[in-house]
Design an enzyme around this catalytic site. Sequence first.
Site, mmCIF file in Angstrom:
data_model
loop_
_atom_site.group_PDB
_atom_site.id
_atom_site.type_symbol
_atom_site.label_atom_id
_atom_site.label_comp_id
_atom_site.label_asym_id
_atom_site.label_seq_id
_atom_site.Cartn_x
_atom_site.Cartn_y
_atom_site.Cartn_z
ATOM 1 C CG ASP A 1 -1.684 1.268 1.451
ATOM 2 O OD1 ASP A 1 -1.629 2.154 0.570
ATOM 3 O OD2 ASP A 1 -2.358 1.384 2.501
ATOM 4 C CE LYS B 1 -1.703 6.942 -3.502
ATOM 5 N NZ LYS B 1 -2.284 6.047 -2.468
ATOM 6 C CD GLU C 1 -5.133 3.590 -2.387
ATOM 7 O OE1 GLU C 1 -5.998 4.334 -1.898
ATOM 8 O OE2 GLU C 1 -4.006 3.993 -2.735
ATOM 9 C CG ASP D 1 -9.115 5.192 2.026
ATOM 10 O OD1 ASP D 1 -8.676 5.737 3.063
ATOM 11 O OD2 ASP D 1 -8.376 4.628 1.191
HETATM 12 P P1 ADP Z 1 -3.058 7.512 3.971
HETATM 13 O O1 ADP Z 1 -3.966 6.494 3.378
HETATM 14 O O2 ADP Z 1 -3.381 8.910 3.525
HETATM 15 O O3 ADP Z 1 -1.612 7.185 3.803
HETATM 16 P P2 ADP Z 1 -3.647 6.539 6.699
HETATM 17 O O4 ADP Z 1 -4.757 5.631 6.348
HETATM 18 O O5 ADP Z 1 -2.380 5.942 7.168
HETATM 19 O O6 ADP Z 1 -3.356 7.603 5.555
HETATM 20 O O7 ADP Z 1 -4.228 7.534 7.834
HETATM 21 C C1 ADP Z 1 -3.433 8.420 8.541
HETATM 22 C C2 ADP Z 1 -4.327 9.276 9.419
HETATM 23 O O8 ADP Z 1 -4.996 8.461 10.400
HETATM 24 C C3 ADP Z 1 -3.542 10.337 10.193
HETATM 25 O O9 ADP Z 1 -4.204 11.596 10.085
HETATM 26 C C4 ADP Z 1 -3.624 9.822 11.632
HETATM 27 O O10 ADP Z 1 -3.559 10.878 12.591
HETATM 28 C C5 ADP Z 1 -4.986 9.142 11.636
HETATM 29 N N1 ADP Z 1 -5.140 8.212 12.761
HETATM 30 C C6 ADP Z 1 -4.334 7.176 13.083
HETATM 31 N N2 ADP Z 1 -4.770 6.581 14.229
HETATM 32 C C7 ADP Z 1 -5.877 7.259 14.628
HETATM 33 C C8 ADP Z 1 -6.780 7.152 15.757
HETATM 34 N N3 ADP Z 1 -6.597 6.225 16.699
HETATM 35 N N4 ADP Z 1 -7.808 8.023 15.831
HETATM 36 C C9 ADP Z 1 -7.980 8.975 14.898
HETATM 37 N N5 ADP Z 1 -7.162 9.145 13.834
HETATM 38 C C10 ADP Z 1 -6.119 8.302 13.703
HETATM 39 MG MG MG Z 2 -4.588 4.892 2.364
#
Ligand code: ADP
Ligand code: MG
Length: 621
Positions: free
Chosen positions: A24, A87, A187, A211
């Site tokens: 991913d 990205k 995705e 998502d």
């Molecule tokens: P991407 O797909 O854009 O790479 P992610 O799916 O990894 O992103 O999501 C990252 C986001 O999730 C960040 O903003 C992070 O602060 C948030 N996040 C991670 N854990 C938690 C949580 N326990 N509660 C709320 N938000 C969270």
């Molecule tokens: Mg993602």
Amino acid sequence: MAKISIDIKSGNVKKESDLIIGIDLGTTNSLVAYIKEGNPVAVKGKNGKSTLVPSIVHFDKEKKIIVGDQAKAKLVEDPENTIYSVKRLLGKSYNDVQNVQQYFGYKILDEDPDSLVKIRVKDKYYTPIELSAEILKELKNRIETELNQNISKAVITVPAYFNDAQRQATRDAGKLAGLDVLRIVNEPTAASLAYGVDKLAEEAQTIAVYDLGGGTFDISILRIENGIFEVLSTNGDTYLGGDDFDKAILDFWIKEQHLNLESLEKQPSLLQELRLAAEQAKKVLSTEKNYQENIGGVKYSINKVQFNQLIQALIDKTIDSCKSALKDANLSAKDINHIVMVGGSTRVPLAKESVANFFGKEVFDKLNPDEVVALGAAIQADILAGNQKDMLLLDITPLSLGIETVGGLMDSIIPRNSKVPTKAGRNYTTSIDGQANLKVSVYQGERDLVEHNRKLGEFILKGIPPMPAGLPKIEIQFIINADGILKVKAKELRSNIEQEIEIRSQYGLSEEEMAKMLLESIHNAEGDMKQRALLEARNEANNILLSTDKFIVQNASILSKEEVETTLKFHQKLKIKVAETDKDAINKAMEELNEYTTPLAHRAMDVTIRESLKGKKVGKD
Ligand code: ADP
Ligand code: MG
């Protein structure tokens, strides 16, 4: 560091691991996963803490490249040399990103608005493909260390809305990282696979995948029938995500404590501490009612009710996108069989409740929302490896098919491993004024230069009506029917003249020859990429040299002698650099020429507009 396992001295090819990994490649975080004893698992780093690799690349003083957590730590102290969210730039031209440039802390540039963006770090120019490859290398390294074997095959996920150029850029990044990218998977499809939704019912099902990541929000509506996924519609907001929640909390504290943002910006470490505390607060509030922390002797707190108020409008926006996606798919909420939650930010209870409410159904949220896409990619990889006996494998194209473009570059139109039958096309144009003929040369292979690939045939599209360079619209279409016969068509869309050829069967390559071509493409990826970058810089520079010539002639009356001379000086310098072989020097010379001529071009534009308004009445009087 693990190398591609070809012993250069003896020429022996060591047995590669057959394992295909799932990746991913996220905007905020990236992960790698594989099937371990029948179950998908995401791989943790050496410290054993997290499966997430922040998608951040930092260049230190010696230009050494650091990826992930350590790079994230440099975001505040050295923003110019720390690249995040790359990205967002993959497969994009400067025209695509100019209105969001201010969002990035680093320098994005391109002189030719139609060609792909580059990022300047110190005195070097990087493409988003090269930077993404660094993230992929880190992931490859991570799993090679974990399993103690060489890995060279991967499935990589991309957003469902990614276009052809963005998907191709993702493949190229994989190749540059030493990975044979067997399949690019959407995705939402991967996330659905992780939940096994394709196995939940015999009949067709409709799935909504919500998502919410760090900086982006996507909603996709999928239809699954007999294990085949189809994207019915997508919607979302490429600038909405968990980062906005953090910012809302920070703004709330600034207001509450009567802080001044300007004076805060002068204390970057305090500001950074507050930012991190805001993200921490958000995470805590996903499971608890209150958050409180002492920072610099001041108490900062927020409770869940306050937080929900802050983000309500943002969550409402995501629900509006869900409505639009349903509308585009001609469906209503009750038609959705299952809702899959993806992305770290779906841990926020208000998001979960609002989505469940809107669709009138419980959502799927048992899997780790950060990992679910990577886990699904690993499952897709396992299907491709032939390990899941109940999934059928369709006929695929063994190597990429494409045409030769300016400078001898390969432009692949149908990527390898595409399901057959298939059809794909792209538009091209002429590079010379009044060009009447266009040669279309068809190639098969993975290398960046056509000379290293296999030529399958060529034909000439004749009789293009005289037009200035760049004006004709020539559509090239590749069509492969169920018997594997490839038809290539070229059509000039303004005059409707067309021409085509047919190429039969699997194009006469044995499996061994194919495997050899593939290995060579990965082996030479870095050198090929460098050469491609040089050729592309030259093409771009030649275009700019031409348009500068035209500009000087057309605007002779409004340019001073000195301006013409200085322009010609930069012009000459660029011309010299084009004849040499340093792409960074070409890029730099282009940037200089462009910087000097941009204000002149604006002035010329103003004059033209004024002239054309003369004699015409504008407004009331
Ligand atoms: P991407 O797909 O854009 O790479 P992610 O799916 O990894 O992103 O999501 C990252 C986001 O999730 C960040 O903003 C992070 O602060 C948030 N996040 C991670 N854990 C938690 C949580 N326990 N509660 C709320 N938000 C969270
Ligand atoms: Mg993602």
